[in-house]
Enzyme design. Structure first.
Site, PDB file in Angstrom:
ATOM      1  N   HIS A 101      -9.535   1.183   4.633  1.00 12.47           N
ATOM      2  CA  HIS A 101      -8.291   1.377   5.368  1.00 12.47           C
ATOM      3  C   HIS A 101      -8.560   2.335   6.534  1.00 12.47           C
ATOM      4  CE1 HIS A 101      -4.247   2.581   6.431  1.00 12.47           C
ATOM      5  NE2 HIS A 101      -3.839   1.477   5.838  1.00 12.47           N
ATOM      6  N   GLY A 161       2.010   2.035  10.849  1.00  9.66           N
ATOM      7  CA  GLY A 161       2.969   3.124  10.741  1.00  9.66           C
ATOM      8  C   GLY A 161       3.638   3.496  12.061  1.00  9.66           C
ATOM      9  N   LYS A 188       0.156   4.212  -0.290  1.00  7.64           N
ATOM     10  CA  LYS A 188      -0.483   5.407   0.297  1.00  7.64           C
ATOM     11  C   LYS A 188      -0.225   6.625  -0.609  1.00  7.64           C
ATOM     12  CE  LYS A 188      -0.216   3.202   4.764  1.00  7.64           C
ATOM     13  NZ  LYS A 188      -0.189   3.312   6.224  1.00  7.64           N
ATOM     14  N   SER A 230       2.979  -2.338  10.464  1.00  7.15           N
ATOM     15  CA  SER A 230       4.417  -2.431  10.742  1.00  7.15           C
ATOM     16  C   SER A 230       5.000  -3.808  10.425  1.00  7.15           C
ATOM     17  CB  SER A 230       4.710  -2.030  12.191  1.00  7.15           C
ATOM     18  OG  SER A 230       4.318  -0.693  12.419  1.00  7.15           O
ATOM     19  N   GLU A 241      -5.896  -5.086  10.302  1.00  6.55           N
ATOM     20  CA  GLU A 241      -4.874  -4.068  10.556  1.00  6.55           C
ATOM     21  C   GLU A 241      -5.194  -3.350  11.861  1.00  6.55           C
ATOM     22  OE1 GLU A 241      -2.675  -2.842   6.801  1.00  6.55           O
ATOM     23  OE2 GLU A 241      -4.403  -1.531   6.945  1.00  6.55           O
ATOM     24  N   GLU A 271      -6.990   4.742   7.660  1.00  2.00           N
ATOM     25  CA  GLU A 271      -6.756   6.158   7.358  1.00  2.00           C
ATOM     26  C   GLU A 271      -7.961   6.759   6.627  1.00  2.00           C
ATOM     27  OE1 GLU A 271      -2.982   5.574   5.420  1.00  2.00           O
ATOM     28  OE2 GLU A 271      -2.115   4.962   7.339  1.00  2.00           O
ATOM     29  N   ASN A 300       0.872  -1.176   0.000  1.00  2.00           N
ATOM     30  CA  ASN A 300       0.000   0.000   0.000  1.00  2.00           C
ATOM     31  C   ASN A 300       0.906   1.221   0.000  1.00  2.00           C
ATOM     32  OD1 ASN A 300      -1.805   2.046   0.506  1.00  2.00           O
ATOM     33  ND2 ASN A 300      -2.350   1.358   2.576  1.00  2.00           N
TER      34      ASN A 300
HETATM   35  P1  PGA Z   1       2.613   0.094   7.744  1.00  2.00           P
HETATM   36  O1  PGA Z   1       1.166   0.339   7.070  1.00  2.00           O
HETATM   37  O2  PGA Z   1       3.116  -1.201   7.171  1.00  2.00           O
HETATM   38  O3  PGA Z   1       3.425   1.277   7.345  1.00  2.00           O
HETATM   39  O4  PGA Z   1       2.359  -0.006   9.217  1.00  2.00           O
HETATM   40  C1  PGA Z   1       0.283  -0.727   6.854  1.00  2.00           C
HETATM   41  C2  PGA Z   1      -0.972  -0.213   6.223  1.00  2.00           C
HETATM   42  O5  PGA Z   1      -1.400   0.897   6.573  1.00  2.00           O
HETATM   43  O6  PGA Z   1      -1.584  -0.887   5.360  1.00  2.00           O
END
Ligand code: PGA
Length: 254
Positions: A98, A176, A11, A216, A170, A100, A9
């Site tokens: 997601h 993140g 982003k 992560s 997730e 976010e 992803n």
């Molecule tokens: P990350 O993000 O691996 O940077 O924690 C995962 C995601 O948001 O899909």
């Protein structure tokens, strides 16, 4: 056997040329290094999609996806992108729900149910994200939160539709942050999700559903996470922006 998938992803990262450069490294590494039947999916910003699909032609272990699509077919929604448009450039997947998008764009389970319908109507596979916040985990509400996200987001689908869905667990507190769920914490939730799917759609569909872990995930922790019986791959944010790291995670399934 359910499909093993490692999805990146990106982003809102990488301009057009940077994205093409990274993808070119990824497809070459997949060709040279990936020996299993797993699939590497890259979910890029919309502007990259068409070019990535063209570059991925002939690489059957690589697929391309979007990170969102609007719930309506078309219309006066300035700035939005429809599922039909995503499909028309040859993408195969769309990330939906997601955290976010839920947090910064107010996406609710009800809205996400509509987006799921639209995405499926255009023969795209949703990568549907669910997961609890830190506060929900600490107050022991996480099973309820995840069940509600499933029931309200995807359990209205019929069996044939649900069979197209990839789920991604997730935990919001792991995204993140550099804090990963332990393999035991992740496995506990993945097993719970599969039990809920079995109760709704039957054991066979549950056994065939790919459930990714995200938060992560990196080349160091992926082997232990992916060794869990109900973890079928990952949704990778930060580490998907480095070709070496991303491919090393994909190669856990070699
Ligand atoms: P990350 O993000 O691996 O940077 O924690 C995962 C995601 O948001 O899909």
């Amino acid at each position: 056997m359910r499909k093993k998938i490692v999805a990146g992803n990106w982003k809102m990262n990488l301009d057009y040329n940077e994205g093409l450069g990274l993808f070119s490294e990824i497809i070459n590494m997949v060709k040279d290094e990936v020996t299993g039947t797993q699939e590497a999916v890259v979910c890029s910003p919309f502007i990259h999609l068409h070019s990535l699909v063209q570059m991925a032609k002939g690489y059957n272990k690589v697929a391309v996806g979007a990170q969102n699509a609007h719930q309506a077919e078309s219309g006066a929604y300035t700035g939005e992108i429809s599922a039909k448009m995503v499909k028309s450039v040859g993408a195969a997947y769309v990330i939906l729900g997601h955290s976010e998008r839920r947090q910064y764009f107010g996406e609710t389970n009800e809205l996400l149910a509509k987006k799921t319908d639209t995405v499926l109507a255009h023969d795209l596979r949703p990568i549907f994200c669910i997961g609890e916040t830190l506060q929900e985990r600490e107050s022991n509400q996480y099973f309820d939160v995840i069940k509600t996200q499933l029931v309200e987001g995807v359990f209205h689908l019929d069996e044939a539709q649900f069979a197209q869905v990839v789920l991604a667990y997730e935990p919001v507190w792991a995204i993140g942050t550099g804090v990963t769920a332990s393999s035991a914490q992740a496995q506990e939730i993945h097993a719970f999700i599969r039990i809920e799917i079995a109760a709704k759609y039957g054991q066979e569909i549950a056994n065939n559903t790919t459930i990714l872990y995200g938060g992560s995930c990196n080349p160091k922790n992926a082997p232990e996470l992916f060794a869990q019986p109900d973890i079928d791959g990952g949704l990778i944010g930060g580490a998907s922006l480095k070709s070496r790291d991303f491919i090393d995670i994909v190669k856990v399934f070699n």
